[in-house]
Design a protein around this motif. Structure first.
Motif, PDB file in Angstrom:
ATOM      1  N   SER A 149      37.981  16.763  18.316  1.00 61.53           N
ATOM      2  CA  SER A 149      36.495  17.698  18.275  1.00 61.53           C
ATOM      3  C   SER A 149      36.034  18.081  19.613  1.00 61.53           C
ATOM      4  CB  SER A 149      36.021  17.512  17.305  1.00 61.53           C
ATOM      5  OG  SER A 149      34.866  18.419  17.306  1.00 61.53           O
ATOM      6  N   ILE A 150      36.199  17.429  19.834  1.00 59.77           N
ATOM      7  CA  ILE A 150      35.747  17.099  21.875  1.00 59.77           C
ATOM      8  C   ILE A 150      36.315  18.143  22.588  1.00 59.77           C
ATOM      9  CG2 ILE A 150      34.941  15.858  24.123  1.00 59.77           C
ATOM     10  CD1 ILE A 150      34.455  13.612  21.897  1.00 59.77           C
ATOM     11  N   LEU A 151      37.530  18.144  22.186  1.00 60.54           N
ATOM     12  CA  LEU A 151      38.582  18.876  23.542  1.00 60.54           C
ATOM     13  C   LEU A 151      39.014  19.942  22.609  1.00 60.54           C
ATOM     14  CD1 LEU A 151      40.518  17.848  25.869  1.00 60.54           C
ATOM     15  CD2 LEU A 151      39.194  15.763  24.566  1.00 60.54           C
ATOM     16  N   SER A 152      38.773  20.555  21.369  1.00 60.30           N
ATOM     17  CA  SER A 152      38.926  21.924  21.209  1.00 60.30           C
ATOM     18  C   SER A 152      36.918  21.887  21.748  1.00 60.30           C
ATOM     19  CB  SER A 152      38.805  21.825  19.582  1.00 60.30           C
ATOM     20  OG  SER A 152      38.321  23.064  18.958  1.00 60.30           O
ATOM     21  N   SER A 153      36.226  21.397  21.756  1.00 55.11           N
ATOM     22  CA  SER A 153      34.595  22.031  22.432  1.00 55.11           C
ATOM     23  C   SER A 153      34.977  22.681  23.804  1.00 55.11           C
ATOM     24  CB  SER A 153      33.636  21.436  22.148  1.00 55.11           C
ATOM     25  OG  SER A 153      33.264  21.320  20.765  1.00 55.11           O
ATOM     26  N   LEU A 154      35.446  21.929  24.536  1.00 52.68           N
ATOM     27  CA  LEU A 154      35.737  21.778  25.595  1.00 52.68           C
ATOM     28  C   LEU A 154      37.116  22.929  26.174  1.00 52.68           C
ATOM     29  CD1 LEU A 154      36.370  18.226  27.433  1.00 52.68           C
ATOM     30  CD2 LEU A 154      34.704  19.526  27.096  1.00 52.68           C
ATOM     31  N   LEU A 155      37.455  23.079  25.524  1.00 52.29           N
ATOM     32  CA  LEU A 155      38.792  24.039  25.048  1.00 52.29           C
ATOM     33  C   LEU A 155      38.327  25.509  25.085  1.00 52.29           C
ATOM     34  CD1 LEU A 155      41.404  24.496  25.529  1.00 52.29           C
ATOM     35  CD2 LEU A 155      41.957  24.908  23.487  1.00 52.29           C
ATOM     36  N   GLU A 156      37.233  25.638  24.329  1.00 49.71           N
ATOM     37  CA  GLU A 156      36.640  26.733  24.213  1.00 49.71           C
ATOM     38  C   GLU A 156      35.481  26.816  25.191  1.00 49.71           C
ATOM     39  OE1 GLU A 156      33.116  29.514  20.961  1.00 49.71           O
ATOM     40  OE2 GLU A 156      34.182  27.165  20.279  1.00 49.71           O
ATOM     41  N   LYS A 157      34.662  26.793  25.718  1.00 50.40           N
ATOM     42  CA  LYS A 157      34.756  26.629  27.359  1.00 50.40           C
ATOM     43  C   LYS A 157      34.791  27.058  28.359  1.00 50.40           C
ATOM     44  CE  LYS A 157      30.571  25.718  30.200  1.00 50.40           C
ATOM     45  NZ  LYS A 157      29.178  26.082  29.005  1.00 50.40           N
ATOM     46  N   TRP A 158      36.359  26.219  28.501  1.00 51.79           N
ATOM     47  CA  TRP A 158      37.649  26.543  29.855  1.00 51.79           C
ATOM     48  C   TRP A 158      37.511  28.076  29.634  1.00 51.79           C
ATOM     49  CZ3 TRP A 158      39.469  24.585  34.117  1.00 51.79           C
ATOM     50  CH2 TRP A 158      41.007  25.600  33.649  1.00 51.79           C
ATOM     51  N   TYR A 159      37.956  28.736  28.144  1.00 53.11           N
ATOM     52  CA  TYR A 159      38.087  30.614  28.324  1.00 53.11           C
ATOM     53  C   TYR A 159      36.918  31.365  28.227  1.00 53.11           C
ATOM     54  CZ  TYR A 159      42.601  29.190  27.130  1.00 53.11           C
ATOM     55  OH  TYR A 159      44.095  28.745  27.314  1.00 53.11           O
ATOM     56  N   VAL A 160      35.266  30.557  27.403  1.00 52.50           N
ATOM     57  CA  VAL A 160      34.393  31.247  27.653  1.00 52.50           C
ATOM     58  C   VAL A 160      33.910  31.239  29.276  1.00 52.50           C
ATOM     59  CG1 VAL A 160      31.869  31.117  27.592  1.00 52.50           C
ATOM     60  CG2 VAL A 160      33.140  30.159  26.228  1.00 52.50           C
ATOM     61  N   GLU A 161      34.974  30.306  30.437  1.00 55.09           N
ATOM     62  CA  GLU A 161      33.737  30.695  31.697  1.00 55.09           C
ATOM     63  C   GLU A 161      35.497  31.481  32.856  1.00 55.09           C
ATOM     64  OE1 GLU A 161      31.685  30.250  33.092  1.00 55.09           O
ATOM     65  OE2 GLU A 161      30.463  29.136  31.631  1.00 55.09           O
ATOM     66  N   GLY A 162      36.276  31.806  31.575  1.00 62.94           N
ATOM     67  CA  GLY A 162      36.697  32.519  32.478  1.00 62.94           C
ATOM     68  C   GLY A 162      39.043  31.657  33.385  1.00 62.94           C
ATOM     69  N   ALA A 163      38.957  30.918  32.234  1.00 65.01           N
ATOM     70  CA  ALA A 163      39.982  29.773  32.179  1.00 65.01           C
ATOM     71  C   ALA A 163      39.941  29.036  34.313  1.00 65.01           C
ATOM     72  CB  ALA A 163      41.226  30.631  31.836  1.00 65.01           C
ATOM     73  N   SER A 164      38.887  28.712  34.198  1.00 61.01           N
ATOM     74  CA  SER A 164      38.981  28.665  36.022  1.00 61.01           C
ATOM     75  C   SER A 164      37.987  27.930  36.293  1.00 61.01           C
ATOM     76  CB  SER A 164      39.013  29.890  36.604  1.00 61.01           C
ATOM     77  OG  SER A 164      38.560  28.913  38.017  1.00 61.01           O
ATOM     78  N   ALA A 165      37.888  25.850  36.790  1.00 67.12           N
ATOM     79  CA  ALA A 165      37.026  25.506  36.578  1.00 67.12           C
ATOM     80  C   ALA A 165      37.092  24.466  38.095  1.00 67.12           C
ATOM     81  CB  ALA A 165      35.995  25.056  35.414  1.00 67.12           C
ATOM     82  N   SER A 166      36.456  23.431  38.184  1.00 65.90           N
ATOM     83  CA  SER A 166      37.157  22.663  38.818  1.00 65.90           C
ATOM     84  C   SER A 166      37.082  21.173  38.044  1.00 65.90           C
ATOM     85  CB  SER A 166      36.057  21.814  39.742  1.00 65.90           C
ATOM     86  OG  SER A 166      34.740  21.681  39.563  1.00 65.90           O
ATOM     87  N   ILE A 167      37.612  20.216  38.645  1.00 62.00           N
ATOM     88  CA  ILE A 167      38.069  19.114  37.944  1.00 62.00           C
ATOM     89  C   ILE A 167      36.527  18.458  37.321  1.00 62.00           C
ATOM     90  CG2 ILE A 167      38.476  16.678  38.069  1.00 62.00           C
ATOM     91  CD1 ILE A 167      40.540  18.728  37.449  1.00 62.00           C
ATOM     92  N   GLU A 168      35.399  18.047  38.512  1.00 57.97           N
ATOM     93  CA  GLU A 168      34.410  17.950  38.406  1.00 57.97           C
ATOM     94  C   GLU A 168      33.613  18.962  37.835  1.00 57.97           C
ATOM     95  OE1 GLU A 168      35.792  19.184  41.185  1.00 57.97           O
ATOM     96  OE2 GLU A 168      35.827  16.517  42.499  1.00 57.97           O
ATOM     97  N   GLN A 169      33.507  20.107  36.842  1.00 49.64           N
ATOM     98  CA  GLN A 169      32.848  21.076  36.119  1.00 49.64           C
ATOM     99  C   GLN A 169      33.863  20.406  34.993  1.00 49.64           C
ATOM    100  OE1 GLN A 169      33.914  24.991  38.165  1.00 49.64           O
ATOM    101  NE2 GLN A 169      32.064  24.857  37.941  1.00 49.64           N
ATOM    102  N   VAL A 170      34.547  20.449  34.590  1.00 47.57           N
ATOM    103  CA  VAL A 170      35.742  19.866  33.745  1.00 47.57           C
ATOM    104  C   VAL A 170      34.167  17.902  33.176  1.00 47.57           C
ATOM    105  CG1 VAL A 170      37.332  18.755  32.309  1.00 47.57           C
ATOM    106  CG2 VAL A 170      37.585  21.105  33.636  1.00 47.57           C
ATOM    107  N   TYR A 171      34.916  17.483  34.060  1.00 46.82           N
ATOM    108  CA  TYR A 171      33.882  15.915  33.771  1.00 46.82           C
ATOM    109  C   TYR A 171      32.807  16.312  33.065  1.00 46.82           C
ATOM    110  CZ  TYR A 171      37.508  12.577  35.301  1.00 46.82           C
ATOM    111  OH  TYR A 171      38.302  11.969  36.076  1.00 46.82           O
ATOM    112  N   SER A 172      31.726  16.995  34.528  1.00 49.82           N
ATOM    113  CA  SER A 172      30.247  17.536  33.787  1.00 49.82           C
ATOM    114  C   SER A 172      30.361  18.493  31.917  1.00 49.82           C
ATOM    115  CB  SER A 172      30.022  18.215  34.908  1.00 49.82           C
ATOM    116  OG  SER A 172      28.554  19.175  34.094  1.00 49.82           O
ATOM    117  N   TRP A 173      31.351  18.839  31.652  1.00 49.56           N
ATOM    118  CA  TRP A 173      31.160  19.524  30.365  1.00 49.56           C
ATOM    119  C   TRP A 173      31.548  18.641  29.121  1.00 49.56           C
ATOM    120  CZ3 TRP A 173      35.051  24.136  31.452  1.00 49.56           C
ATOM    121  CH2 TRP A 173      34.881  24.845  32.154  1.00 49.56           C
TER     122      TRP A 173
END
Length: 387
Positions: A149-173
């Protein structure tokens, strides 16, 4: 191998459709954001297109689960072979049907050819940064359903943000997502809304030492008038240990063997701000233990009860312990021995499963130190491993 394109409003919805139709072993071959509809280029609706594939009759179906996992892993690692096999199956299928099906197959084939060779990874559903989060949650022994469930939410966030984010941003998510999921329950130490604080739990989890830490914090930091009651009459050493803490903190102690003793102690301490109650630690698999507690402690009093669990215990044992104590109203958890393990996922699992917050977490034997009042944020930080 069955391959199909899915169009959904977001990645969460797409993943639900894929799992429902293709199962949990489906491989995500490609995904992209699309915009449809609209008028004169305006008011277009944002969607996500996902290409997924699955073998309807996997060869490992009747094998043991461990062998299944090995074969799945081996198959996924053969990226180019899996991709090429899908293309061959699509080409073969084109020879049979006609009309709309042929059109859809042609579209799928074009999309598959656009996927770069080697792009299907060991965790095909997730981009590389999210694969790190997936691995972290597995290592921390987060429950599989919670993790998905958590990874599903992160995956949606990833595409909403244009499929581009730093590792630090993903940790924050990840931290934000974990905090959000447990923020509805009550956290933190004693609020002094109840006069009696009762700690229960199995043997060896550190109830008496934890109670002393709580008492020291209330006396030294909050300047409260505190007293001890102990019903741990099974071990003389336990009474002596609490007597030592009581003497150091200059607080009174009453030993109770029966419910009448308990009621007398309550009367004795009627003008105190807080009364901390220690209980015997015994084999949690013995249901009689909880019944014995009810014969000594009046749980109808103005009382909060904390269930003390060791983070070195197995998840299954923690659940069994909670079940044994479920006839008593458990208000919050206390997790001990955080310094003796590197895995904190069971703590998060227990919060989610039983909808109970955490009062304290202890990380050593020092009194009054080595204890923190817990919030959703430091629960998440402990699991993710960031300060």
């Amino acid at each position: 191998m069955k391959v199909k394109k899915y169009v959904a409003a977001n990645m969460t919805e797409a993943m639900k459709k894929i799992r429902a139709e293709l199962g949990n072993d489906a491989v995500i071959l490609n995904s992209k954001i699309a915009h449809t509809g609209g008028f004169l280029g305006l008011f277009k609706k944002r969607t996500i297109e996902v290409i997924a594939a699955a073998d309807p009759k996997p060869k490992y179906q009747q094998m043991p689960k461990v062998k299944q996992k090995q074969m799945i892993s081996s198959k996924i690692e053969q990226n180019d072979e899996a991709r090429n096999q899908v293309l061959q199956n699509v080409s073969a299928a084109e020879q049979k049907p006609s009309g709309e099906i042929v059109k859809e197959l042609n579209e799928l084939k074009a999309l598959l050819k656009s996927i770069p060779a080697g792009s299907v990874s060991a965790s095909p559903s997730y981009p590389a940064p999210l694969q790190l989060m997936d691995k972290l949650l597995k290592e921390q022994e987060i429950d599989a359903s919670i993790q998905a469930s958590i990874l599903s939410s992160l995956l949606e966030k990833w595409y909403v943000e244009g499929a581009s984010a730093s590792i630090e941003q993903v940790y924050s998510w990840l931290e934000q997502e974990m905090v959000k999921r447990i923020s509805s329950v009550s956290f933190g130490g004693i609020s002094f809304s109840k006069k009696y604080i009762n700690v229960v739990g199995p043997t060896g989890v550190g109830k008496t030492t934890t109670l002393a830490k709580i008492a020291a914090d209330c006396v030294i930091t909050h300047k409260k008038k505190v007293a001890f009651i102990t019903t741990d009459t099974y071990r003389i050493a336990a009474i002596d240990q609490l007597k030592t803490y009581a003497k150091i903190l200059n607080v009174p102690l009453e030993v109770c063997y029966t419910i009448d003793d308990f009621k007398k102690a309550v009367q004795t301490f009627h003008d105190f701000d807080l009364v901390l109650i220690d209980t015997a630690g015994r084999n949690f698999r013995n249901k009689q233990y909880v019944e014995d507690l009810k014969q000594v402690i009046d749980f109808d009093e103005d009382m909060e009860t904390y269930l003390v669990l060791s983070l070195t215990a197995k998840q299954r044992d923690m659940e069994d312990i909670f079940t044994q104590f479920s006839s008593i109203n458990i208000d919050k958890f206390i997790f001990t021995k955080a310094d003796e393990t590197s895995s904190y996922g069971s703590m998060y699992n227990m919060i989610n499963k039983y909808n109970k917050g955490v009062a304290y977490m202890t990380n050593g034997q020092n009194v009054p130190d080595d204890m923190i009042a817990v919030s959703p944020n430091n629960i998440a930080k402990s699991i993710i491993g960031v300060e």
